[in-house]
Design a protein around this motif. Sequence first.
Motif, PDB file in Angstrom:
ATOM      1  N   ASP A  49       0.824  -1.206   0.000  1.00  0.00           N
ATOM      2  CA  ASP A  49       0.000   0.000   0.000  1.00  0.00           C
ATOM      3  C   ASP A  49       0.866   1.267   0.000  1.00  0.00           C
ATOM      4  OD1 ASP A  49      -1.815   2.035   0.404  1.00  0.00           O
ATOM      5  OD2 ASP A  49      -2.657   1.210   2.240  1.00  0.00           O
ATOM      6  N   PRO A  50       0.863   2.011  -1.109  1.00  0.00           N
ATOM      7  CA  PRO A  50       1.703   3.214  -1.173  1.00  0.00           C
ATOM      8  C   PRO A  50       1.222   4.334  -0.249  1.00  0.00           C
ATOM      9  CG  PRO A  50       0.358   3.033  -3.143  1.00  0.00           C
ATOM     10  CD  PRO A  50       0.130   1.776  -2.343  1.00  0.00           C
ATOM     11  N   ALA A  51      -0.012   4.251   0.203  1.00  0.00           N
ATOM     12  CA  ALA A  51      -0.541   5.288   1.097  1.00  0.00           C
ATOM     13  C   ALA A  51      -0.221   5.013   2.566  1.00  0.00           C
ATOM     14  CB  ALA A  51      -2.056   5.408   0.919  1.00  0.00           C
ATOM     15  N   ALA A  52       0.237   3.807   2.860  1.00  0.00           N
ATOM     16  CA  ALA A  52       0.538   3.447   4.251  1.00  0.00           C
ATOM     17  C   ALA A  52       1.827   4.130   4.705  1.00  0.00           C
ATOM     18  CB  ALA A  52       0.676   1.933   4.392  1.00  0.00           C
ATOM     19  N   PRO A  53       1.896   4.529   5.960  1.00  0.00           N
ATOM     20  CA  PRO A  53       3.138   5.125   6.463  1.00  0.00           C
ATOM     21  C   PRO A  53       4.244   4.078   6.587  1.00  0.00           C
ATOM     22  CG  PRO A  53       1.572   4.851   8.251  1.00  0.00           C
ATOM     23  CD  PRO A  53       0.852   4.474   6.989  1.00  0.00           C
ATOM     24  N   CYS A  54       5.471   4.585   6.587  1.00  0.00           N
ATOM     25  CA  CYS A  54       6.647   3.727   6.668  1.00  0.00           C
ATOM     26  C   CYS A  54       7.622   4.319   7.680  1.00  0.00           C
ATOM     27  CB  CYS A  54       7.290   3.660   5.287  1.00  0.00           C
ATOM     28  SG  CYS A  54       8.718   2.583   5.178  1.00  0.00           S
ATOM     29  N   LEU A  55       8.143   3.471   8.538  1.00  0.00           N
ATOM     30  CA  LEU A  55       9.202   3.883   9.438  1.00  0.00           C
ATOM     31  C   LEU A  55      10.497   3.847   8.645  1.00  0.00           C
ATOM     32  CD1 LEU A  55      10.405   4.609  12.193  1.00  0.00           C
ATOM     33  CD2 LEU A  55      10.439   2.152  12.725  1.00  0.00           C
ATOM     34  N   HIS A  56      11.039   5.009   8.350  1.00  0.00           N
ATOM     35  CA  HIS A  56      12.260   5.096   7.552  1.00  0.00           C
ATOM     36  C   HIS A  56      13.503   4.884   8.402  1.00  0.00           C
ATOM     37  CE1 HIS A  56      10.713   6.977   3.666  1.00  0.00           C
ATOM     38  NE2 HIS A  56       9.643   6.759   4.406  1.00  0.00           N
ATOM     39  N   GLN A  57      13.507   5.418   9.617  1.00  0.00           N
ATOM     40  CA  GLN A  57      14.674   5.273  10.487  1.00  0.00           C
ATOM     41  C   GLN A  57      14.230   5.292  11.939  1.00  0.00           C
ATOM     42  OE1 GLN A  57      16.630   8.738   8.726  1.00  0.00           O
ATOM     43  NE2 GLN A  57      18.437   7.474   8.375  1.00  0.00           N
ATOM     44  N   LEU A  58      14.864   4.442  12.725  1.00  0.00           N
ATOM     45  CA  LEU A  58      14.768   4.465  14.179  1.00  0.00           C
ATOM     46  C   LEU A  58      16.187   4.197  14.661  1.00  0.00           C
ATOM     47  CD1 LEU A  58      13.249   4.584  16.873  1.00  0.00           C
ATOM     48  CD2 LEU A  58      12.781   2.156  16.631  1.00  0.00           C
ATOM     49  N   TYR A  59      16.883   5.254  15.033  1.00  0.00           N
ATOM     50  CA  TYR A  59      18.291   5.166  15.406  1.00  0.00           C
ATOM     51  C   TYR A  59      18.468   5.628  16.837  1.00  0.00           C
ATOM     52  CZ  TYR A  59      19.796   4.736  10.476  1.00  0.00           C
ATOM     53  OH  TYR A  59      20.002   4.310   9.193  1.00  0.00           O
ATOM     54  N   VAL A  60      19.279   4.899  17.572  1.00  0.00           N
ATOM     55  CA  VAL A  60      19.648   5.260  18.940  1.00  0.00           C
ATOM     56  C   VAL A  60      21.153   5.028  19.063  1.00  0.00           C
ATOM     57  CG1 VAL A  60      19.333   4.737  21.390  1.00  0.00           C
ATOM     58  CG2 VAL A  60      17.377   4.589  19.827  1.00  0.00           C
ATOM     59  N   LEU A  61      21.867   6.022  19.584  1.00  0.00           N
ATOM     60  CA  LEU A  61      23.304   5.845  19.792  1.00  0.00           C
ATOM     61  C   LEU A  61      23.540   4.653  20.706  1.00  0.00           C
ATOM     62  CD1 LEU A  61      24.504   9.539  20.241  1.00  0.00           C
ATOM     63  CD2 LEU A  61      24.664   8.091  18.193  1.00  0.00           C
ATOM     64  N   SER A  62      24.577   3.888  20.429  1.00  0.00           N
ATOM     65  CA  SER A  62      24.822   2.649  21.170  1.00  0.00           C
ATOM     66  C   SER A  62      24.981   2.882  22.671  1.00  0.00           C
ATOM     67  CB  SER A  62      26.039   1.917  20.609  1.00  0.00           C
ATOM     68  OG  SER A  62      27.200   2.700  20.736  1.00  0.00           O
ATOM     69  N   ALA A  63      25.488   4.031  23.071  1.00  0.00           N
ATOM     70  CA  ALA A  63      25.640   4.322  24.501  1.00  0.00           C
ATOM     71  C   ALA A  63      24.295   4.396  25.217  1.00  0.00           C
ATOM     72  CB  ALA A  63      26.405   5.638  24.696  1.00  0.00           C
ATOM     73  N   HIS A  64      23.204   4.501  24.458  1.00  0.00           N
ATOM     74  CA  HIS A  64      21.875   4.630  25.055  1.00  0.00           C
ATOM     75  C   HIS A  64      20.975   3.434  24.754  1.00  0.00           C
ATOM     76  CE1 HIS A  64      22.861   8.530  26.566  1.00  0.00           C
ATOM     77  NE2 HIS A  64      23.453   8.767  25.404  1.00  0.00           N
ATOM     78  N   HIS A  65      21.561   2.367  24.198  1.00  0.00           N
ATOM     79  CA  HIS A  65      20.793   1.123  24.062  1.00  0.00           C
ATOM     80  C   HIS A  65      20.474   0.637  25.468  1.00  0.00           C
ATOM     81  CE1 HIS A  65      22.414   0.002  19.802  1.00  0.00           C
ATOM     82  NE2 HIS A  65      21.713   1.103  19.800  1.00  0.00           N
ATOM     83  N   GLY A  66      19.248   0.213  25.673  1.00  0.00           N
ATOM     84  CA  GLY A  66      18.833  -0.272  26.985  1.00  0.00           C
ATOM     85  C   GLY A  66      18.302   0.817  27.904  1.00  0.00           C
ATOM     86  N   ASP A  67      18.342   2.079  27.463  1.00  0.00           N
ATOM     87  CA  ASP A  67      17.827   3.191  28.268  1.00  0.00           C
ATOM     88  C   ASP A  67      16.339   3.451  28.047  1.00  0.00           C
ATOM     89  OD1 ASP A  67      20.403   3.545  29.168  1.00  0.00           O
ATOM     90  OD2 ASP A  67      20.760   5.434  28.101  1.00  0.00           O
ATOM     91  N   GLY A  68      15.700   2.668  27.185  1.00  0.00           N
ATOM     92  CA  GLY A  68      14.284   2.870  26.891  1.00  0.00           C
ATOM     93  C   GLY A  68      14.024   3.881  25.780  1.00  0.00           C
ATOM     94  N   VAL A  69      15.077   4.388  25.156  1.00  0.00           N
ATOM     95  CA  VAL A  69      14.915   5.397  24.110  1.00  0.00           C
ATOM     96  C   VAL A  69      14.190   4.812  22.899  1.00  0.00           C
ATOM     97  CG1 VAL A  69      16.134   6.945  22.519  1.00  0.00           C
ATOM     98  CG2 VAL A  69      16.938   6.696  24.875  1.00  0.00           C
ATOM     99  N   GLY A  70      14.616   3.642  22.439  1.00  0.00           N
ATOM    100  CA  GLY A  70      13.971   3.020  21.282  1.00  0.00           C
ATOM    101  C   GLY A  70      12.502   2.751  21.525  1.00  0.00           C
ATOM    102  N   LYS A  71      12.179   2.255  22.705  1.00  0.00           N
ATOM    103  CA  LYS A  71      10.774   1.977  23.057  1.00  0.00           C
ATOM    104  C   LYS A  71       9.958   3.261  23.051  1.00  0.00           C
ATOM    105  CE  LYS A  71       7.270  -0.249  25.147  1.00  0.00           C
ATOM    106  NZ  LYS A  71       6.124   0.540  24.739  1.00  0.00           N
ATOM    107  N   ARG A  72      10.485   4.300  23.648  1.00  0.00           N
ATOM    108  CA  ARG A  72       9.761   5.577  23.719  1.00  0.00           C
ATOM    109  C   ARG A  72       9.574   6.176  22.329  1.00  0.00           C
ATOM    110  NH1 ARG A  72       9.713   9.714  27.917  1.00  0.00           N
ATOM    111  NH2 ARG A  72       8.126  11.152  27.192  1.00  0.00           N
ATOM    112  N   LEU A  73      10.607   6.112  21.500  1.00  0.00           N
ATOM    113  CA  LEU A  73      10.468   6.605  20.133  1.00  0.00           C
ATOM    114  C   LEU A  73       9.460   5.759  19.350  1.00  0.00           C
ATOM    115  CD1 LEU A  73      14.194   7.436  19.317  1.00  0.00           C
ATOM    116  CD2 LEU A  73      12.313   9.096  19.553  1.00  0.00           C
ATOM    117  N   MET A  74       9.479   4.451  19.575  1.00  0.00           N
ATOM    118  CA  MET A  74       8.538   3.583  18.870  1.00  0.00           C
ATOM    119  C   MET A  74       7.111   3.844  19.320  1.00  0.00           C
ATOM    120  SD  MET A  74       8.827   1.586  16.401  1.00  0.00           S
ATOM    121  CE  MET A  74       7.683   0.601  15.482  1.00  0.00           C
ATOM    122  N   ASP A  75       6.908   4.195  20.581  1.00  0.00           N
ATOM    123  CA  ASP A  75       5.566   4.585  21.034  1.00  0.00           C
ATOM    124  C   ASP A  75       5.072   5.783  20.232  1.00  0.00           C
ATOM    125  OD1 ASP A  75       5.582   2.558  22.936  1.00  0.00           O
ATOM    126  OD2 ASP A  75       6.059   3.903  24.615  1.00  0.00           O
TER     127      ASP A  75
END
Length: 167
Positions: free
Chosen positions: A84-110
């Motif tokens: 579906d070309p009208a559907a949204p797409c997540l182009h990037q979800l990047y978190v600096l490695s020093a902050h992996h496990g800090d909940g940043v990815g989860k919060r951004l994904m929310d």
Amino acid sequence: MITYRDARPDDAEALSAMAQQSFIETFGPLYAPVDLDAFLDMAMSPAAYARQLADPAYRIHLALIEGQPVGFAKIGGNYFEGFDPAAPCLHQLYVLSAHHGDGVGKRLMDWVLATAQGLGDELYLSVYIDNHRARRFYDRLGFVKVGDYIFKVGNHEDHDVVMRLTL
């Protein structure tokens, strides 16, 4: 303390620097320097982010520490053929490695999921086939593989998995 906000046009330079750092941390060793440099110059330059920040088709949300990005998520149009070309797409979800496990990815994904629900019934993304950490993250959220995609970094071709989540 990590704060979150939508990106502004004046964030292009800092966003570019953070995106490049994250990409190099995660994928840099996979590529010949000429391919990596070409990709970063084309896709992750300050000018590229400035164009996207000025384009209403893109939405970018930042995670910041002391005003500096440590993560971001970018939603835009769906560029995968056969879906579906009208559907949204997540182009990037990047978190600096020093902050992996800090909940940043989860919060951004929310933020991504809440934003995407206002844009369509499905959300698409692609993820490098050997990025097992990211694939586990998307699997836990209910994304399912629906196809394959070739992602070019310079002249190098990566094999990505196309994933979809029904919202």
